[in-house]
Enzyme design. Structure first.
Site, mmCIF file in Angstrom:
data_model
loop_
_atom_site.group_PDB
_atom_site.id
_atom_site.type_symbol
_atom_site.label_atom_id
_atom_site.label_comp_id
_atom_site.label_asym_id
_atom_site.label_seq_id
_atom_site.Cartn_x
_atom_site.Cartn_y
_atom_site.Cartn_z
ATOM 1 C CG ASN A 9 12.806 0.060 -11.454
ATOM 2 O OD1 ASN A 9 13.669 0.044 -12.330
ATOM 3 N ND2 ASN A 9 11.917 -0.905 -11.299
ATOM 4 C CE LYS A 11 8.819 -0.026 -13.316
ATOM 5 N NZ LYS A 11 7.573 -0.729 -13.150
ATOM 6 C CG HIS A 97 10.963 -5.106 -10.481
ATOM 7 N ND1 HIS A 97 9.842 -5.271 -11.266
ATOM 8 C CD2 HIS A 97 10.842 -3.898 -9.904
ATOM 9 C CE1 HIS A 97 9.089 -4.188 -11.166
ATOM 10 N NE2 HIS A 97 9.672 -3.336 -10.340
ATOM 11 C CD GLU A 99 8.170 -4.095 -14.195
ATOM 12 O OE1 GLU A 99 9.303 -3.707 -14.512
ATOM 13 O OE2 GLU A 99 7.284 -3.332 -13.765
ATOM 14 C CD GLU A 169 8.627 -2.776 -6.190
ATOM 15 O OE1 GLU A 169 8.640 -1.551 -6.271
ATOM 16 O OE2 GLU A 169 8.929 -3.519 -7.122
ATOM 17 N N GLY A 175 2.636 0.254 -11.155
ATOM 18 C CA GLY A 175 2.282 0.859 -12.444
ATOM 19 C C GLY A 175 0.789 0.921 -12.688
ATOM 20 C CB SER A 215 0.995 3.450 -7.543
ATOM 21 O OG SER A 215 0.788 2.646 -8.698
HETATM 22 C C1 PEP Z 1 8.481 -0.347 -9.619
HETATM 23 O O1 PEP Z 1 8.855 -0.289 -10.766
HETATM 24 O O2 PEP Z 1 9.132 -1.004 -8.815
HETATM 25 C C2 PEP Z 1 7.287 0.397 -9.235
HETATM 26 C C3 PEP Z 1 6.889 0.351 -7.994
HETATM 27 O O3 PEP Z 1 6.644 1.102 -10.229
HETATM 28 P P1 PEP Z 1 5.495 2.233 -10.026
HETATM 29 O O4 PEP Z 1 6.030 3.192 -8.976
HETATM 30 O O5 PEP Z 1 5.363 2.863 -11.357
HETATM 31 O O6 PEP Z 1 4.276 1.538 -9.547
#
Ligand code: PEP
Length: 253
Positions: A9, A11, A97, A99, A169, A175, A215
């Site tokens: 992803n 983003k 997601h 976000e 998630e 993040g 992460s």
């Molecule tokens: C994500 O953007 O879905 C995500 C899991 O980000 P990160 O791996 O940076 O935590």
């Protein structure tokens, strides 16, 4: 046998030139994926065609959009329809997601509408779910995730549900550098699979890929992916570094 998937992803990161370089580096370093493994790259809309060209001919490597709208077409300035994505050959879309849920107020019902349109156009949704830290601390994460699944997905038929990819998630791990422990990930993935089993039967539930996101890094992917109900990962930050993402893809079962 369900698919094992490493989904990147990006983003809202990278210029076109940086994205091209990243894909060049990944393609150069990536071992051929086996029949059961997929690498999917969710790139910003303007880069979809570039990414498709870069991955053309690469076995089991695909491009995804990071979003789509819940209407087929019309006067929705700035939005992107599923039909547009289909017309350029996109087969996957990330939906829900955290976000988008947080910054764009996307509700479970709104996501259900997007899911329906994707399936109508034969595009596979990668449906994200997961709880905030507050919910985890109150130990109500199971109820919360069950509600997300129920309100966005459980109107679907067994045939439709088997076309969906799930990404669990936990928001507190996205993040933040803070990963769910292997046990926490396995526990929630097993819970999610059990919800599908109760609604659609074990055979269907066992065919659904459930990715972990939050992460995932080059140094923890192998352990997380080794959990029996974890079928790969949705990867943000580490997907922007070619060697890290290749290592993560190589960690797939
Ligand atoms: C994500 O953007 O879905 C995500 C899991 O980000 P990160 O791996 O940076 O935590």
């Amino acid at each position: 046998m369900r698919k094992q998937i490493a989904a990147a992803n990006w983003k809202m990161n990278l210029t076109l030139q940086q994205g091209e370089q990243l894909l060049n580096d990944i393609v150069a370093a990536q071992n051929t994926l086996n029949d059961n493994q997929l690498a999917i790259f969710a790139v910003p809309f303007p880069y979809l065609t570039m990414a498709q060209q870069k991955l053309n001919g690469q076995k089991n490597m695909f491009v995804a959009a990071q979003n789509c709208y819940n209407k087929k077409n019309g006067a929705y300035t700035g939005e992107v329809s599923v039909e547009m994505l289909q017309s350029i050959g996109i087969q996957y879309v990330v939906l829900g997601h955290s976000e988008r849920r947080e910054y764009f107020n996307e509700s479970n019902q709104f996501l259900a509408e997007k899911i329906n349109i994707c399936l109508e156009y034969n595009i596979t949704p990668i449906f994200c779910c997961g709880e905030s830290l507050q919910i985890r601390e109150a130990n109500t994460q199971n109820e919360f995730v069950r509600k997300q699944l129920t309100e966005s997905l459980f109107h679907l038929s067994a045939e439709q549900i088997s076309k969906i990819i799930i990404a669990y998630e936990p928001i507190w791990a996205i993040g933040t550098g803070k990963t769910a422990s292997n046990e926490q990930a396995q526990e929630m993935h097993a819970f999610i699979r059990q919800q599908f089993a109760e609604k659609y039967g074990e055979t269907t539930a066992n065919e659904i890929s459930i990715l972990y996101g939050g992460s995932v890094k080059a140094n923890n992917a192998k352990d997380i992916f080794a959990q029996p109900d974890v079928d790969g990962g949705l990867v943000g930050g580490a997907s922007l570094i070619a060697t890290d993402f290749v290592t993560i893809t190589n960690a797939l079962k």
